[in-house]
Design a protein around this motif. Structure first.
Motif, short mmCIF file in Angstrom:
data_model
loop_
_atom_site.label_atom_id
_atom_site.label_comp_id
_atom_site.label_asym_id
_atom_site.label_seq_id
_atom_site.Cartn_x
_atom_site.Cartn_y
_atom_site.Cartn_z
N LEU A 66 6.81 13.02 -6.60
CA LEU A 66 6.18 12.19 -7.68
C LEU A 66 5.67 10.81 -7.13
CD1 LEU A 66 8.67 13.18 -10.35
CD2 LEU A 66 6.45 14.29 -9.96
N ARG A 67 4.33 10.29 -7.88
CA ARG A 67 4.07 8.93 -7.22
C ARG A 67 4.46 7.87 -8.48
NH1 ARG A 67 -2.12 9.88 -6.09
NH2 ARG A 67 -2.02 10.85 -8.12
N PRO A 68 4.79 6.62 -8.07
CA PRO A 68 4.88 5.87 -9.05
C PRO A 68 3.62 5.40 -9.51
CG PRO A 68 6.15 5.14 -6.70
CD PRO A 68 5.15 6.25 -6.89
N GLU A 69 3.44 4.92 -10.83
CA GLU A 69 2.51 4.53 -11.60
C GLU A 69 2.49 3.30 -12.59
OE1 GLU A 69 2.14 7.23 -15.69
OE2 GLU A 69 2.33 8.38 -13.83
N ILE A 70 1.52 2.64 -12.69
CA ILE A 70 1.17 1.55 -13.47
C ILE A 70 -0.10 1.91 -14.72
CG2 ILE A 70 2.45 0.10 -12.29
CD1 ILE A 70 -0.36 -1.30 -11.52
N HIS A 71 -0.45 1.02 -15.47
CA HIS A 71 -1.35 0.74 -16.44
C HIS A 71 -1.66 -0.72 -16.69
CE1 HIS A 71 -0.70 5.08 -16.85
NE2 HIS A 71 0.77 4.77 -17.28
N ARG A 72 -2.82 -1.14 -17.02
CA ARG A 72 -3.17 -2.38 -17.11
C ARG A 72 -3.55 -2.55 -18.60
NH1 ARG A 72 0.09 -4.00 -13.59
NH2 ARG A 72 -0.61 -4.42 -11.45
N GLY A 95 3.50 -6.83 -6.96
CA GLY A 95 2.12 -6.91 -6.12
C GLY A 95 2.34 -6.46 -4.74
N THR A 96 3.45 -5.93 -4.36
CA THR A 96 3.60 -5.48 -3.06
C THR A 96 3.52 -4.13 -2.65
OG1 THR A 96 6.18 -5.20 -2.78
CG2 THR A 96 5.29 -7.63 -2.43
N GLY A 97 3.13 -3.25 -3.79
CA GLY A 97 2.97 -2.05 -3.46
C GLY A 97 1.88 -1.27 -2.97
N GLN A 98 2.19 -0.24 -2.14
CA GLN A 98 0.86 0.19 -1.52
C GLN A 98 0.14 1.20 -2.24
OE1 GLN A 98 1.72 1.88 2.37
NE2 GLN A 98 -0.34 1.90 3.22
N VAL A 99 -1.06 0.98 -2.63
CA VAL A 99 -1.94 1.43 -3.35
C VAL A 99 -2.32 3.06 -2.78
CG1 VAL A 99 -4.00 1.93 -4.65
CG2 VAL A 99 -2.88 -0.65 -4.58
N ASP A 100 -2.08 3.99 -3.63
CA ASP A 100 -2.40 5.33 -3.29
C ASP A 100 -3.75 6.02 -3.90
OD1 ASP A 100 -1.84 7.74 -1.65
OD2 ASP A 100 -1.05 8.86 -3.61
N GLU A 101 -3.71 5.52 -5.30
CA GLU A 101 -5.04 5.72 -5.92
C GLU A 101 -5.35 5.10 -6.99
OE1 GLU A 101 -6.94 9.97 -7.66
OE2 GLU A 101 -4.84 9.79 -7.62
N PHE A 112 -1.75 4.53 -8.91
CA PHE A 112 -0.64 5.29 -8.48
C PHE A 112 -0.29 4.46 -7.21
CE2 PHE A 112 -2.45 8.84 -10.44
CZ PHE A 112 -1.50 9.46 -11.23
N TYR A 113 0.88 4.16 -6.88
CA TYR A 113 1.39 3.78 -5.63
C TYR A 113 1.99 4.63 -4.77
CZ TYR A 113 1.09 -1.16 -7.44
OH TYR A 113 0.83 -2.21 -8.17
N LYS A 114 2.01 4.42 -3.47
CA LYS A 114 2.68 5.15 -2.52
C LYS A 114 4.00 5.02 -2.82
CE LYS A 114 -0.74 5.74 0.87
NZ LYS A 114 -1.46 5.46 2.30
N ASN A 115 4.87 6.09 -2.37
CA ASN A 115 6.30 5.98 -2.59
C ASN A 115 6.83 5.01 -1.61
OD1 ASN A 115 7.31 7.86 -4.55
ND2 ASN A 115 6.68 9.36 -3.48
N ALA A 116 7.67 4.21 -1.91
CA ALA A 116 8.41 2.92 -1.01
C ALA A 116 9.86 3.24 -1.11
CB ALA A 116 7.92 1.42 -1.61
N PRO A 117 10.32 3.56 -0.13
CA PRO A 117 12.10 3.94 -0.08
C PRO A 117 12.75 2.70 -0.30
CG PRO A 117 10.78 4.82 1.90
CD PRO A 117 9.95 3.86 1.29
#
Length: 170
Positions: A66-72, A95-101, A112-117
């Motif tokens: 599953l991918r982490p998500e946000i809404h603005r 603000g450090t998350g790597q954008v996936d989509e 969607f952010y990429k998963n960050a361990p």
């Protein structure tokens, strides 16, 4: 992020600290039979605020799928109407998350952010009646599997416009 359960004896006291638009959305979840509602996406007005209601039949899945998500533009009010249990992950968007989509400029208002361990991710356990309110700064990962196998869930999402919750509006 804010969460609770509609069956809690302190329900009214808990939601009283929220803007009126969020109170209306959570009360709607408590008083509506959404476990038996037809699935789909619906436009509603709750106490004068236009919102989007999504009734989703999902299956929980392992966290790593599953991918982490946000809404603005919208605040997500998520509710487990039936099935589960479900685990939901969350952490602050620093603000450090790597954008996936990035679909923020579409009607979906989602990134969607990429998963960050190394993300400082917390979790909550959701059983029927549990709601979670995710603000634009709350990264969230819904529908995480809690046991050894996936579970069907009836997930309700009410998208409340952030503007409706700003001072002077709610």
């Amino acid at each position: 992020m804010f969460y609770g359960n509609v069956t809690n004896s302190m329900f009214e006291q808990q939601i009283s600290v929220l803007p009126k638009a969020l109170q209306s959305a959570i009360r709607f979840l408590k008083t509506s039979d959404l476990a038996n509602h037809e699935p789909g996406k619906f436009e509603l007005e709750l106490d004068g605020v236009p919102v989007i209601l999504q009734v989703l039949d999902l299956t929980t899945a392992p966290r790593n799928t599953l991918r982490p998500e946000i809404h603005r533009k919208n605040i997500d009010v998520q509710f487990l109407a039936a099935g589960g249990p479900e685990r939901a992950g969350y952490y602050s968007d620093d603000g450090t998350g790597q954008v996936d989509e990035d679909l923020l400029d579409t009607p979906r208002d989602i990134l969607f952010y990429k998963n960050a361990p190394d993300a400082p991710e917390g979790t909550i356990e959701m059983t029927a009646g549990t709601y979670a309110v995710y603000f634009p700064w709350d990264v969230h990962i819904p529908a995480i599997q809690t046991g050894p196998s996936p579970a069907p869930i009836r997930k309700i999402v009410i998208k409340v416009p952030m503007d409706a919750c700003l001072p002077g509006n709610g």
